[in-house]
Scaffold this active site. Structure first.
Site, short mmCIF file in Angstrom:
data_model
loop_
_atom_site.label_atom_id
_atom_site.label_comp_id
_atom_site.label_asym_id
_atom_site.label_seq_id
_atom_site.Cartn_x
_atom_site.Cartn_y
_atom_site.Cartn_z
N GLU A 1 -31.34 -14.27 -16.37
CA GLU A 1 -31.68 -13.27 -15.27
C GLU A 1 -30.73 -12.00 -14.64
O GLU A 1 -30.29 -10.88 -14.70
CB GLU A 1 -32.37 -14.02 -13.92
CG GLU A 1 -32.72 -12.57 -13.43
CD GLU A 1 -33.46 -12.92 -11.94
OE1 GLU A 1 -33.28 -13.90 -11.58
OE2 GLU A 1 -34.56 -12.09 -11.19
N ASP B 1 -32.45 -5.44 -5.17
CA ASP B 1 -32.64 -5.81 -3.65
C ASP B 1 -31.67 -6.46 -2.83
O ASP B 1 -31.41 -6.36 -1.44
CB ASP B 1 -33.61 -7.14 -3.38
CG ASP B 1 -34.69 -6.63 -5.06
OD1 ASP B 1 -34.95 -5.39 -5.10
OD2 ASP B 1 -35.84 -7.86 -5.10
#
Ligand code: 9WN
Length: 449
Positions: free
Chosen positions: A415, A180
């Site tokens: 993550e 993103d």
């Protein structure tokens, strides 16, 4: 069992790591699907589910099948598989933008479950093909059930997202790329006005779970909101968005994964008795278009293209390496991609670099700890290892797999990771990190499976 890692790494306890990763998938399971993380991402995400299923195939393959089928429960009538399928028992304010923002149920023909209206890279057929092999007798019925849904997903891309003469698929929001906050989107995204007044109406929820220094800026978030609102307010109309949308980008990773998924569909139909040829032809078509439109001889990597201006986006990002997953890439491109992967921008063979940085190490915008602007992520790392193995580069694939094991042993199932120090960032107990670690551990020579 202890595995001695080649290179500088000490032995790791594979059994313990496998247990920890499995525990994360168990804790993140919601009875029909797996949340990417319990705090930051409390719903079902599209490409996450595919990566998660690739891990579940080794420990709970039936659960992996349910994961993908439950995602397809949110598929729209036009074939799109939305990037989020919302869990109705989670309050709207747990994640922004939530169901009340996207208003998917206002779209005619949509499933009753609330979803977002944008998509993510199509990795699902690859996961479905892997699961089919693991399910034994259940493989064929699963393949028969999921195949038409995945065909519809790809038909949507071909019919609703094609741009330009060669018909590569465009993405209409940075969230659709899955990468993103990539610096490759800076130029097209910064052409979109950033209205900070939107935060009078909308509240970011991500900053409650991760540091502001690891997430996108408010300006970029305001642009994300504006793009999503415009698409929603035009009824998620793809003719409108391709003609008028403020963000329209052709991404090499997205399109490579689309071609890869056609090859996976060709494998799936071998279980159902249908003809694989149309899928192989489609994979060839997309592969040729990728090379013709996005390969940069000068940069030795695939570059994204701004479909609104026609300009190539010059940033070297991990997305430009992912077409390596395609067996049909022209041979001369493979050594070029390898030298980019191991050269100054990514230094993937270096002992002091862990995994594959998401963005060019030499670019002043490289930020080793900010979401998609430099860190190593395990999904793109895993995809690069798949690409290397596809082209017989097993030694480098082995080094990168060891990096993945070392990163998670050192810093946990985070993550993302700083590629130069190995520190972990973003949320913890992250499902695709757990799932892809399982896939790697099971494939190691001293596998604990
Ligand atoms: C927006 C769930 C998702 C991943 C994306 C990652 C991040 C969401 C967010 O988390 O995006 O979709 O809120 O930042 O960028 O790849 O699918 O893990």
């Amino acid at each position: 069992m202890g595995l001695t890692m080649p290179g500088a790494y000490p032995p790791v306890d594979q059994q313990r790591m496998l247990r920890q990763a499995t525990k994360v998938l168990i804790n993140n399971w919601r009875g029909h699907s797996t949340v990417p993380s319990r705090g930051l991402y409390p719903h079902q995400w599209s490409w996450d589910s595919a990566f998660i299923a690739l891990g579940l195939q080794h420990c709970f393959p039936r659960r992996g099948a349910i994961e993908l089928l439950s995602l397809c429960g949110g598929q729209w009538l036009d074939g799109r598989i939305p990037h989020i399928v919302f869990n109705p028992s989670v309050p709207d304010e747990a994640y922004f933008p939530g169901p009340m923002f996207w208003r998917s149920s206002a779209q005619e023909g949509n499933p009753p479950i609330a979803t977002s209206g944008i998509i993510q890279p199509p990795v699902h057929a690859r996961a479905a093909a892997a699961l089919t092999r693991q399910l034994g007798a259940g493989g064929r019925p699963f393949a028969e059930r999921i195949y038409p849904l995945l065909v519809a997903q790809n038909r949507y891309l071909r019919e609703q997202r094609a741009v330009g003469p060669s018909g590569l698929a465009a993405v209409v929001h940075p969230w659709e790329t899955g990468l993103d906050n990539s610096p490759a989107w800076d130029a097209p995204l910064h052409a979109v006005p950033a209205d900070l007044g939107l935060f009078d109406t909308y509240t970011r929820r991500d900053l409650a779970h991760a540091g502001a220094g690891e997430r996108p800026t408010d300006e970029d978030y305001a642009r994300y909101i504006r793009l999503a609102l415009a698409y929603r307010d035009h009824g998620y109309d793809d003719d409108w968005v391709r003609a008028e949308g403020e963000f329209l980008v052709v991404d090499p990773a997205f399109n490579a994964l689309w071609a890869w998924s056609e090859l996976a569909l060709a494998e799936l139909v071998e279980h159902t008795g249908a003809d694989p040829t149309p899928h192989r032809d489609e994979a060839d078509r997309i592969t040729r278009a990728l090379v013709a439109e996005l390969w940069s001889e000068q940069h030795g990597i695939f570059l994204a293209r701004d479909a609104r201006t026609g300009q190539a986006l010059g940033e070297r990002t991990v997305a430009g390496l992912l077409p390596m997953v395609l067996p049909g890439l022209p041979n001369p491109l493979i050594p070029r991609l390898l030298s980019t992967l191991t050269g100054e921008a990514f230094r993937a063979a270096d002992e002091g670099i862990y995994g594959v940085p998401s963005f060019d190490l030499t670019d002043p915008r490289h930020d080793a700890q900010r979401y998609w602007r430099g860190p190593t992520w395990l999904n793109t790392l895993w995809l690069v290892t798949q690409g290397l193995r596809t082209h017989g580069r097993n030694e480098l694939a082995g080094k990168l797999t060891n990096d993945m094991v070392w990163l998670t042993d050192r810093s946990g199932l985070r993550e993302y990771f700083n590629p130069t120090t190995g520190s972990g960032h973003g949320t913890d107990d992250f499902s695709w990190s757990a799932a892809l670690l399982i896939d790697c551990l099971v494939g190691l020579p001293d596998s604990p499976s």
